[in-house]
Design a protein around this motif. Structure first.
Motif, PDB file in Angstrom:
ATOM      1  N   ALA A 172      21.934  47.155  33.363  1.00 46.04           N
ATOM      2  CA  ALA A 172      20.720  46.226  33.239  1.00 46.04           C
ATOM      3  C   ALA A 172      20.029  46.181  34.170  1.00 46.04           C
ATOM      4  O   ALA A 172      18.558  45.831  33.976  1.00 46.04           O
ATOM      5  N   ALA A 173      19.963  46.558  35.442  1.00 51.91           N
ATOM      6  CA  ALA A 173      19.033  46.612  36.350  1.00 51.91           C
ATOM      7  C   ALA A 173      18.144  47.597  36.149  1.00 51.91           C
ATOM      8  O   ALA A 173      16.779  47.412  36.388  1.00 51.91           O
ATOM      9  N   LEU A 174      18.574  48.705  35.739  1.00 46.82           N
ATOM     10  CA  LEU A 174      17.709  49.930  35.297  1.00 46.82           C
ATOM     11  C   LEU A 174      16.730  49.579  34.071  1.00 46.82           C
ATOM     12  O   LEU A 174      15.615  49.696  34.066  1.00 46.82           O
ATOM     13  N   LEU A 175      17.378  48.897  33.172  1.00 41.62           N
ATOM     14  CA  LEU A 175      16.384  48.452  31.779  1.00 41.62           C
ATOM     15  C   LEU A 175      15.684  47.531  32.054  1.00 41.62           C
ATOM     16  O   LEU A 175      14.282  47.540  31.462  1.00 41.62           O
ATOM     17  N   LEU A 176      15.846  46.552  32.920  1.00 43.84           N
ATOM     18  CA  LEU A 176      15.051  45.260  33.144  1.00 43.84           C
ATOM     19  C   LEU A 176      13.723  46.136  34.105  1.00 43.84           C
ATOM     20  O   LEU A 176      12.637  45.612  33.806  1.00 43.84           O
ATOM     21  N   SER A 177      14.059  46.938  34.855  1.00 45.25           N
ATOM     22  CA  SER A 177      12.865  47.423  35.726  1.00 45.25           C
ATOM     23  C   SER A 177      12.016  48.416  34.846  1.00 45.25           C
ATOM     24  O   SER A 177      10.829  48.442  35.151  1.00 45.25           O
ATOM     25  N   LEU A 178      12.002  48.541  33.595  1.00 46.72           N
ATOM     26  CA  LEU A 178      11.318  49.341  32.607  1.00 46.72           C
ATOM     27  C   LEU A 178      10.379  48.449  31.918  1.00 46.72           C
ATOM     28  O   LEU A 178       9.316  48.974  31.404  1.00 46.72           O
ATOM     29  N   GLY A 179      10.522  47.019  31.817  1.00 46.50           N
ATOM     30  CA  GLY A 179       9.852  46.101  30.897  1.00 46.50           C
ATOM     31  C   GLY A 179       9.079  45.176  31.637  1.00 46.50           C
ATOM     32  O   GLY A 179       8.878  45.066  32.957  1.00 46.50           O
ATOM     33  N   PRO A 180       8.590  44.081  30.979  1.00 50.69           N
ATOM     34  CA  PRO A 180       8.108  42.918  31.450  1.00 50.69           C
ATOM     35  C   PRO A 180       8.793  41.996  32.329  1.00 50.69           C
ATOM     36  O   PRO A 180       8.105  41.291  33.119  1.00 50.69           O
ATOM     37  N   LEU A 181      10.143  42.251  32.337  1.00 52.38           N
ATOM     38  CA  LEU A 181      10.875  41.489  33.252  1.00 52.38           C
ATOM     39  C   LEU A 181      11.215  42.179  34.483  1.00 52.38           C
ATOM     40  O   LEU A 181      12.417  41.745  35.360  1.00 52.38           O
ATOM     41  N   SER A 182      10.651  43.227  34.969  1.00 56.07           N
ATOM     42  CA  SER A 182      10.835  43.739  36.059  1.00 56.07           C
ATOM     43  C   SER A 182      10.911  43.189  37.238  1.00 56.07           C
ATOM     44  O   SER A 182      11.665  43.506  38.223  1.00 56.07           O
ATOM     45  N   PRO A 183      10.308  42.021  37.499  1.00 53.54           N
ATOM     46  CA  PRO A 183      10.196  41.184  38.829  1.00 53.54           C
ATOM     47  C   PRO A 183      11.628  40.777  38.860  1.00 53.54           C
ATOM     48  O   PRO A 183      12.053  40.377  39.930  1.00 53.54           O
ATOM     49  N   LEU A 184      12.576  40.453  37.804  1.00 49.93           N
ATOM     50  CA  LEU A 184      13.795  40.082  37.958  1.00 49.93           C
ATOM     51  C   LEU A 184      15.069  41.114  38.448  1.00 49.93           C
ATOM     52  O   LEU A 184      16.239  40.803  38.639  1.00 49.93           O
ATOM     53  N   VAL A 186      15.596  45.226  40.356  1.00 51.64           N
ATOM     54  CA  VAL A 186      15.073  46.289  41.417  1.00 51.64           C
ATOM     55  C   VAL A 186      14.033  47.111  40.883  1.00 51.64           C
ATOM     56  O   VAL A 186      14.071  47.458  39.805  1.00 51.64           O
ATOM     57  N   PRO A 187      12.969  47.258  41.891  1.00 51.58           N
ATOM     58  CA  PRO A 187      11.751  47.892  41.142  1.00 51.58           C
ATOM     59  C   PRO A 187      11.874  49.253  41.249  1.00 51.58           C
ATOM     60  O   PRO A 187      11.051  50.149  41.645  1.00 51.58           O
ATOM     61  N   MET A 188      12.919  49.944  40.590  1.00 53.61           N
ATOM     62  CA  MET A 188      13.171  51.390  40.525  1.00 53.61           C
ATOM     63  C   MET A 188      12.101  52.196  39.902  1.00 53.61           C
ATOM     64  O   MET A 188      11.523  53.127  40.442  1.00 53.61           O
ATOM     65  N   VAL A 189      11.518  51.693  38.647  1.00 48.76           N
ATOM     66  CA  VAL A 189      10.405  52.516  38.188  1.00 48.76           C
ATOM     67  C   VAL A 189       9.157  52.459  39.091  1.00 48.76           C
ATOM     68  O   VAL A 189       8.630  53.674  39.153  1.00 48.76           O
ATOM     69  N   LYS A 190       8.986  51.448  39.745  1.00 45.88           N
ATOM     70  CA  LYS A 190       7.653  51.267  40.735  1.00 45.88           C
ATOM     71  C   LYS A 190       7.916  52.143  41.950  1.00 45.88           C
ATOM     72  O   LYS A 190       6.976  53.135  42.042  1.00 45.88           O
ATOM     73  N   TRP A 191       9.081  52.324  42.484  1.00 45.93           N
ATOM     74  CA  TRP A 191       9.227  53.113  43.530  1.00 45.93           C
ATOM     75  C   TRP A 191       9.217  54.643  43.034  1.00 45.93           C
ATOM     76  O   TRP A 191       8.551  55.588  43.783  1.00 45.93           O
ATOM     77  N   LEU A 192       9.909  55.021  41.848  1.00 48.19           N
ATOM     78  CA  LEU A 192       9.788  56.338  41.513  1.00 48.19           C
ATOM     79  C   LEU A 192       8.398  56.862  41.266  1.00 48.19           C
ATOM     80  O   LEU A 192       7.870  58.053  41.553  1.00 48.19           O
ATOM     81  N   ARG A 193       7.635  55.966  40.306  1.00 47.73           N
ATOM     82  CA  ARG A 193       6.265  56.278  40.150  1.00 47.73           C
ATOM     83  C   ARG A 193       5.271  56.511  41.347  1.00 47.73           C
ATOM     84  O   ARG A 193       4.606  57.183  41.349  1.00 47.73           O
ATOM     85  N   ALA A 194       5.623  55.644  42.307  1.00 46.15           N
ATOM     86  CA  ALA A 194       4.628  55.643  43.500  1.00 46.15           C
ATOM     87  C   ALA A 194       5.057  56.922  44.580  1.00 46.15           C
ATOM     88  O   ALA A 194       4.281  57.628  44.875  1.00 46.15           O
ATOM     89  N   LEU A 209       7.333  46.885  47.580  1.00 47.10           N
ATOM     90  CA  LEU A 209       8.496  47.332  47.180  1.00 47.10           C
ATOM     91  C   LEU A 209       9.540  46.630  48.232  1.00 47.10           C
ATOM     92  O   LEU A 209      10.629  46.277  47.628  1.00 47.10           O
ATOM     93  N   ALA A 210       9.443  46.643  49.571  1.00 52.33           N
ATOM     94  CA  ALA A 210      10.161  46.361  50.555  1.00 52.33           C
ATOM     95  C   ALA A 210      10.297  44.599  50.505  1.00 52.33           C
ATOM     96  O   ALA A 210      11.482  44.167  50.413  1.00 52.33           O
ATOM     97  N   LEU A 211       9.239  44.235  50.063  1.00 55.11           N
ATOM     98  CA  LEU A 211       9.632  42.584  49.705  1.00 55.11           C
ATOM     99  C   LEU A 211      10.301  42.174  48.650  1.00 55.11           C
ATOM    100  O   LEU A 211      11.068  41.354  48.694  1.00 55.11           O
ATOM    101  N   HIS A 212      10.049  42.990  47.459  1.00 55.53           N
ATOM    102  CA  HIS A 212      10.670  42.957  46.448  1.00 55.53           C
ATOM    103  C   HIS A 212      12.330  43.007  46.468  1.00 55.53           C
ATOM    104  O   HIS A 212      13.094  42.270  46.066  1.00 55.53           O
TER     105      HIS A 212
END
Length: 232
Positions: A172-184, A186-194, A209-212
């Motif tokens: 669920a954490a992985l799937l949520l990070s892929l869509g509009p509910l990513s703030p809820l 872990v920002p996995m997609v964001k840190w991988l992209r960055a 990322l650290a704050l999130h």
């Protein structure tokens, strides 16, 4: 506080002596072997080495969740009750368990991070992205530890349901990070992209990322301690 630290050390020793620690450790060693076989090279070696820092953080999350659940389930129910009595309060006992799980996960995360750090140094990535990668890994280890703690036996008594909850929570954490509910999540997609965009993008993204991750972990920790206060 001394009692909490003593209980944490006791749980770590029990986890090691039971050999349960070998399960995540073997997986970590296999990942390290794969890392040695894929050394970054070519004109994009700096970007590849930085991307490996993000990849390792993504692997740390499920491994630490699994390790935390395994450590917290090492104690028999009778021993857990004695530990809570020795701590003087169920919340103190829960804090000791989380500290023990996080200490083990810091070691596992450090091992996973060893090869990418050496790769970053060898290709000249620089100190800032390397430090950001280390900081990200340890924050992700904390998030994984807290998520795994929700699947321990004292919260979910059935081993089958506990395993399903662990797998479901990580998925669920992985799937949520892929869509509009990513703030809820872990920002996995964001840190991988960055990380795969290179050192400059990774450094720029790290504070957010650290704050999130810190906020996400705070919410999980508060919920876990509230559960620890409930009557058994």
């Amino acid at each position: 506080m001394s009692t909490v630290m003593a209980l944490a050390r006791f749980q770590v020793c029990g986890y090691v002596r039971s050999l349960r620690v070998l399960q995540p450790l073997i997986l970590v060693l296999l990942i390290l072997t794969l890392g040695l076989a894929q050394w970054p090279g070519g004109p994009r070696r700096v970007e590849l080495a930085t991307g490996a820092l993000g990849d390792i953080a993504a692997l740390v999350f499920p491994i630490c969740a699994w390790s935390a659940r395994s450590l917290l389930d090492t104690q028999p129910d009778e021993q857990r009750a004695l530990s809570a009595t020795a701590a003087g309060h169920p919340v103190a006992s829960a804090v000791a368990g989380l500290l023990a799980a996080y200490a083990v996960n810091l070691c596992l995360g450090g091992l996973l991070l060893a090869i990418p750090l050496v790769q970053c140094v060898s290709v000249g990535t620089g100190l800032a992205p390397t430090a950001a990668g280390a900081g990200l890994t340890f924050l992700v280890a904390l998030a994984g530890t807290l998520l795994g703690a929700y699947a321990q036996r004292s919260i979910i008594s059935s081993p089958g349901h506990s395993l399903l909850a662990l797998l479901g929570g990580v998925t669920a954490a992985l799937l949520l990070s892929l869509g509009p509910l990513s703030p809820l999540s872990v920002p996995m997609v964001k840190w991988l992209r960055a990380a795969h965009d290179g050192p400059v993008a990774f450094i720029a993204a790290f504070p957010g990322l650290a704050l999130h991750l810190a906020l996400w972990s705070t919410v999980l920790a508060a919920g876990h301690l509230l559960l620890a206060r409930r009557p058994r």
